[in-house]
Design an enzyme around this catalytic site. Structure first.
Site, short mmCIF file in Angstrom:
data_model
loop_
_atom_site.label_atom_id
_atom_site.label_comp_id
_atom_site.label_asym_id
_atom_site.label_seq_id
_atom_site.Cartn_x
_atom_site.Cartn_y
_atom_site.Cartn_z
CB CYS A 157 -0.94 0.01 1.20
SG CYS A 157 -2.23 -1.22 1.06
N1 COA Z 1 -19.70 -7.80 9.87
C1 COA Z 1 -20.15 -7.79 11.14
N2 COA Z 1 -19.33 -7.97 12.20
C2 COA Z 1 -18.03 -8.19 11.95
C3 COA Z 1 -17.51 -8.23 10.64
C4 COA Z 1 -18.40 -8.02 9.59
N3 COA Z 1 -17.99 -8.02 8.31
N4 COA Z 1 -16.18 -8.45 10.69
C5 COA Z 1 -15.87 -8.57 12.00
N5 COA Z 1 -16.98 -8.42 12.76
C6 COA Z 1 -17.11 -8.48 14.21
C7 COA Z 1 -16.02 -9.34 14.80
O1 COA Z 1 -16.42 -10.69 14.84
C8 COA Z 1 -15.90 -8.74 16.20
O2 COA Z 1 -16.94 -9.25 17.00
P1 COA Z 1 -16.69 -9.59 18.54
O3 COA Z 1 -16.36 -8.26 19.16
O4 COA Z 1 -18.01 -10.16 18.96
O5 COA Z 1 -15.56 -10.54 18.58
C9 COA Z 1 -16.19 -7.27 15.99
O6 COA Z 1 -16.90 -7.18 14.76
C10 COA Z 1 -14.93 -6.44 15.89
O7 COA Z 1 -14.06 -7.03 14.92
P2 COA Z 1 -12.63 -6.46 14.61
O8 COA Z 1 -11.99 -7.28 13.54
O9 COA Z 1 -11.88 -6.32 15.89
O10 COA Z 1 -13.04 -5.03 14.02
P3 COA Z 1 -12.22 -3.72 13.96
O11 COA Z 1 -12.94 -2.68 14.69
O12 COA Z 1 -10.77 -3.90 14.26
O13 COA Z 1 -12.35 -3.35 12.40
C11 COA Z 1 -10.95 -3.39 10.45
C12 COA Z 1 -11.80 -4.20 11.42
C13 COA Z 1 -10.29 -4.32 9.47
C14 COA Z 1 -11.88 -2.42 9.72
C15 COA Z 1 -9.89 -2.58 11.23
O14 COA Z 1 -9.23 -3.41 12.14
C16 COA Z 1 -8.87 -1.94 10.35
O15 COA Z 1 -9.17 -1.21 9.43
N6 COA Z 1 -7.59 -2.14 10.66
C17 COA Z 1 -6.51 -1.57 9.93
C18 COA Z 1 -6.43 -2.27 8.64
C19 COA Z 1 -5.40 -1.72 7.72
O16 COA Z 1 -5.06 -0.58 7.73
N7 COA Z 1 -4.91 -2.57 6.89
C20 COA Z 1 -4.00 -2.17 5.93
C21 COA Z 1 -4.38 -2.85 4.70
S1 COA Z 1 -3.51 -2.07 3.45
#
Ligand code: COA
Length: 381
Positions: A157
């Site tokens: 990225c």
């Molecule tokens: N729909 C509904 N619920 C979902 C879900 C979805 N698609 N995906 C995950 N969840 C749930 C999880 O099961 C979890 O539930 P729990 O609390 O009961 O265990 C909850 O939502 C939180 O999940 P989590 O993965 O911890 O979410 P988050 O707030 O960290 O958001 C991202 C996820 C990926 C959006 C976030 O972590 C992020 O953007 N991180 C940085 C990513 C990044 O910059 N990557 C670089 C790529 S270039």
């Protein structure tokens, strides 16, 4: 010698998927899976899959939609992957090259240049559709650039800012006067659309940026570039040409069925860890970079940041600029485009220059897998 970022171009695929459409296809897949595996799930041999939600996606990431090159395959619960026919290399333009050519031609038009004015093309991306010949050389040939050089580089990225830094360095070294950096992302083909944690993240796009040495100031002067990398496995895509040998060595059967893709080799991340580890480092790199250039954060009028997550953008903005920072300083492109990997800070740059006046300072910053972080300080002419 002054070096300028003089123009950008953007290629948008025609298909767009909203969160609602995506979630509806994903949930249909989940229902089918849970129905087909009901006995195994009941016996505890398999785990039931959970529904995704449009509300979660928007709240957790800021994404409302994404562009893709094939919507139909992705939204078919029995397929969940883009479908596009193979193109014969050398006889037809590769898809990546085609997208890159469109973005580059727009950037050249916006710069008032012709392809033959370029000395170099760097195709800087996360996801390459082949190893060689370089996509950049195919683009060089397709746009009709008769001299100079072209090559591919992959810094995930962060590839856009690393590409800009490379172009700037090559111009300073006398290897070129004008270089185009092209970021093409077919993220839809590297994404596991069946993974609830990440199925919503990415979109397809191509961006192009012209970097030139000029006696006449124009566009944005590139004042300085800073690059940083640190090894992490928290974001990875291990798909590659070693897969065949590794499967043969493991004794497992090769996965030939499109319904059972080699999903563990596609994009995978530990989103929470990435968020926690990358945000402070990005803020530190930008702040250090500004300090090294004797620039106070108040002087910065625009932060064109990598669009991975709206909450990351907000946190980095507040850490670098102060907790009451004006949100307009860090424009948002992720809402419409999703995370477009290497192209994302250039989309923000391309679309959000209103209100930037002559003499204003800005930072283009990318971050991502590696980890890799790049910061480019620019001054509006
Ligand atoms: N729909 C509904 N619920 C979902 C879900 C979805 N698609 N995906 C995950 N969840 C749930 C999880 O099961 C979890 O539930 P729990 O609390 O009961 O265990 C909850 O939502 C939180 O999940 P989590 O993965 O911890 O979410 P988050 O707030 O960290 O958001 C991202 C996820 C990926 C959006 C976030 O972590 C992020 O953007 N991180 C940085 C990513 C990044 O910059 N990557 C670089 C790529 S270039």
């Amino acid at each position: 010698m002054a070096i300028y970022l003089t123009a950008t171009g953007l290629h948008k695929p025609k298909d767009k998927i909203t969160n609602e459409e995506l979630v509806s296809a994903f949930n249909a897949y989940v229902d089918n899976y849970n129905r087909d595996n009901a006995t195994a799930i009941e016996a505890g041999d398999k785990t039931a899959l959970q529904h995704s939600s449009a509300e979660f996606i928007e709240k957790a990431s800021g994404i409302k939609s994404r562009y893709v090159i094939d919507k139909k395959g992705i939204l078919d619960p029995n397929i969940m992957a883009p479908i596009f026919p193979a193109r014969k290399l050398g006889e037809e333009l590769s898809i990546m090259a085609e997208m890159g050519v469109d973005a580059l031609n727009q950037a050249l038009d916006n710069a008032g240049l012709k392809a033959e004015d370029l000395d170099g093309i760097i195709c800087a991306c996360s996801n390459f559709q082949r190893v060689y010949p370089a996509i950049a050389i195919e683009i060089q040939n397709a746009v009709g650039m008769t001299g100079g050089f072209a090559f591919d580089t992959n810094v995930a990225c962060s590839a856009a800012t690393f590409g800009i830094a490379q172009a700037t360095g090559m111009i300073k070294a006398g290897l070129a006067k004008r270089v185009a950096v092209v970021n093409v992302e077919i993220t839809s083909a590297h994404l596991n659309w069946r993974n609830r944690d990440s199925h919503f993240i990415f979109g397809d796009i191509a961006a192009a940026t012209i970097i030139e040495q000029s006696d006449t100031p124009k566009g944005y002067e590139i004042l300085d570039c800073k690059l940083f990398t640190q090894f992490s496995t928290n974001i990875k895509n291990e798909y590659g040409f070693m897969d065949r040998s590794e499967y043969l060595a493991s004794g497992e059967e090769m996965h030939h069925d499109i319904k059972e893709p080699v999903t563990d080799k596609l994009f995978l991340q530990e989103g929470r860890k990435v968020f926690r580890e990358v945000c402070p480092k990005v803020s530190e790199i930008i702040s250090t970079h500004l300090a090294e250039n004797q620039i106070a954060s108040e002087q910065v009028k625009r932060l064109w940041l990598h669009q991975a997550n709206i909450n990351m953008i907000d946190l980095i903005l507040r850490t670098v600029m102060g907790k009451d920072a004006d949100k307009n300083i860090a424009p948002i492109a992720i809402t419409e485009y999703g995370n477009t990997s290497s192209a994302s800070p250039m989309i923000a740059f391309h679309e959000h220059q209103d209100g930037v006046s002559s003499g204003d300072l800005g930072v283009i910053c990318s971050f991502g897998a590696g980890y890799s972080i790049g910061s480019v300080i620019v001054k509006k002419i």
